[in-house]
Design a protein around this motif. Sequence first.
Motif, PDB file in Angstrom:
ATOM      1  N   GLU A  81       0.714  -1.021   0.036  1.00  0.00           N
ATOM      2  CA  GLU A  81       0.040   0.038  -0.035  1.00  0.00           C
ATOM      3  C   GLU A  81       0.860   1.286  -0.037  1.00  0.00           C
ATOM      4  OE1 GLU A  81      -2.648   0.024   3.358  1.00  0.00           O
ATOM      5  OE2 GLU A  81      -3.580  -2.004   2.585  1.00  0.00           O
ATOM      6  N   HIS A 122       0.195   5.395   0.796  1.00  0.00           N
ATOM      7  CA  HIS A 122      -0.967   6.022   1.259  1.00  0.00           C
ATOM      8  C   HIS A 122      -0.287   7.584   0.993  1.00  0.00           C
ATOM      9  CE1 HIS A 122      -3.432   3.299   3.194  1.00  0.00           C
ATOM     10  NE2 HIS A 122      -2.302   2.607   3.222  1.00  0.00           N
ATOM     11  N   SER A 158      -1.439  -3.224  -3.854  1.00  0.00           N
ATOM     12  CA  SER A 158      -2.913  -3.439  -3.920  1.00  0.00           C
ATOM     13  C   SER A 158      -3.498  -2.041  -3.664  1.00  0.00           C
ATOM     14  CB  SER A 158      -3.330  -4.519  -3.066  1.00  0.00           C
ATOM     15  OG  SER A 158      -3.095  -4.186  -1.566  1.00  0.00           O
ATOM     16  N   TYR A 159      -3.046  -1.198  -3.194  1.00  0.00           N
ATOM     17  CA  TYR A 159      -3.771   0.151  -2.346  1.00  0.00           C
ATOM     18  C   TYR A 159      -2.576   1.137  -3.122  1.00  0.00           C
ATOM     19  CZ  TYR A 159      -5.924   3.157   0.816  1.00  0.00           C
ATOM     20  OH  TYR A 159      -6.755   4.333   1.433  1.00  0.00           O
ATOM     21  N   TYR A 215      -7.585  -1.268  -4.797  1.00  0.00           N
ATOM     22  CA  TYR A 215      -8.029   0.476  -4.472  1.00  0.00           C
ATOM     23  C   TYR A 215      -7.094   1.347  -5.263  1.00  0.00           C
ATOM     24  CZ  TYR A 215      -8.844   4.377  -1.226  1.00  0.00           C
ATOM     25  OH  TYR A 215      -9.169   5.724  -0.769  1.00  0.00           O
TER      26      TYR A 215
END
Length: 679
Positions: A43, A45, A80-81, A106
């Motif tokens: 991920e 962010h 995946s994110y 995502y």
Amino acid sequence: MARVWRVKVKRQCLRLATWSDDNTNCCNWTSVSCNHETGHILELHLSTSITYLYGVYDVYEISRFGGEIHPSIVQLKELSYLDLSSNDSGGMQFPSFLCSMKSLIYLNLSYATFSGSIPHQIGNLSGLLHLDLGGNSFTGKIPYQIGNLSNLLYLDLSRGHQYEKDGISMYEENLQWMSSLSSLQYLQLSLVNLSNSFNWLPVLQSLPSLTELYLQWCALHHNFHPAISTNFSSLTILSLSSSFDLGSPSIPKWIFQLKNLVSLKITNTYLQGSIPNGIYNLSLIEDLDLCTNLFNSSIPDCIYTLNHLKSLDLSNNNLHGTISHAIGNLTSMVTLALSDNQLEGPFPNSLSNLCNLRSVGLSSNNFNQQVSRLIEIISNCASHTLKVLSIDSSKVYGNLTAQIGIFKNLRHLSIFNSSIQGAIPISLANLTSLKYLQVNRNKFDGNPFDVLQSLSELEYLDIGDNLFHGIVNEHHLTNFAKLNYFTASGNRLTLKVGPNWKPSFQKLISLDMALWHLGPHFSSWIQSLKHLEDLSMPNTNISDSIPTWLWGAFPYASYFDFSNNDIHGELSYTLKNPINVQTIDLSSNRLSGPLPHISPIVEYLDLSNNWFYGSIASFSCQEKEEPMTLEYLNLVSNNLSGEIPDCWKMWSNNLMIIKFDNHFKGKLPISLGSLPWLD
């Protein structure tokens, strides 16, 4: 791991301080999540939250990442994110190489200034559960391959998704492609024009898993009452704000069949008449927002039966009558917003049953009640939970009693434009969490800083237009290090500080001290306030010449007001460069000499009631490399003379008001006729 976002040097990159060559284990980097067994990155962010500080946008602007997404991101095979929302891509095309990252479930690229078309290869991302492309400037039709994302749970195509057909800009209106998204749970289509899409509701009803639906500003048709399918009963959140055609009579009846709704927002939609009793059917509702409409009834009894309500917003309507004692049934209430109506008193005692209240908004009503009565009722149960209390402009009166000190978690207190009198109670010093305090336009007296000096968390303070008086010393202002806005005009206060005093409020953006006694000299302490945008010190007994440092001390200055003082001397002597402040008022002083030069950004200039002399030709006819933006010019009551030059056409694009009244001679030039308003 390759850097995903090529960050522009001018951007603030503190959030990526851990992304360094010295820290080779990128699983330890900020905003990165990994599989700790394999070490593979899962991920990223990298969103930038939009942060406002009472209207200040700077914090967001300087913290956004900028540049382009690097293609090497495709090497992250297990990613995946990916969240890169609210950054600045510089208008780059949709990064089509992302369409090969089939591990993504995502993907959020919203509000990141992307442009171009959405590539049809996006349909390759068959594992996506969350797709958010809202707030960009994509062109071309939505690729039908989006309909292949059958596992999609979340879809956001809101705002800025512009499509073209036959050279005419329009929005996608045929939503049939969406019917194949059988797993879709979240749908955001805000600002997508659906005015010609007559099948929008049947298509949406065909989505059996849909739980959240956002259709703000979609120009929907409301003049039909379909039966709701069983599938649509899964809907729990519905937002139709600003969606219907103007003049919609009331809430569409089909909404009252959605008995699983937890949140309903229909705002700014010109709904009229009474709030319909059909709301009674929404027995599970927790968040009901009908603000900014034209409802003109009393608050219906059906509202008071919704005992799951946590947030009720009926503000900015024309509701009248009293608040019923039945409001005490809403014991789950956290946010109560009834401002900007015509509600009347008395405040019901049953408000004391609402023990979970965090925010109470009752501003701009006609309660005609003592402010102490409301505080007494709320404090019986919500004294430890309340964080926001707004009751300004509601005809409350009387004294602010010591009971206000009970609300120790209060962060926002707004009671301005009322008839509250007496001294600020000492107990208000207990509100050590207070960030926003607005008590202006009341009848408070005494020295407020004897109490306010304890409030070290204050960011916004407005105590203007009261009856405050007394001496304000350095120790009164020591704890205001977090202050951004400080307005204390219209009081009879005197500032007494040492010549080397440096204020603690170094983050200050706006300062208004009109009517204080600050003179006779210009206050040297304001030099340190480098972030000031607005500085207002009229009627402050300044009898001095303007110091040369004033014009360069504040790089963000947009507003200066030093009117109605005794400022003297030739203004041109203190100016190294043309005046570079958007709004400046130096009226009613003793400034002399020729008129100053101004930069193109000046919009408002008032030099009236001074001693300026000579011709205005050098002012009005100076050559400009950039177009001028001046809209208001007042030169009344000076000693200007000579002929009015014939060069006003260059000002006609913006200059709206110009006032003369001096000792000019000769004929009025023809070019003055190009100005829309001459006095």
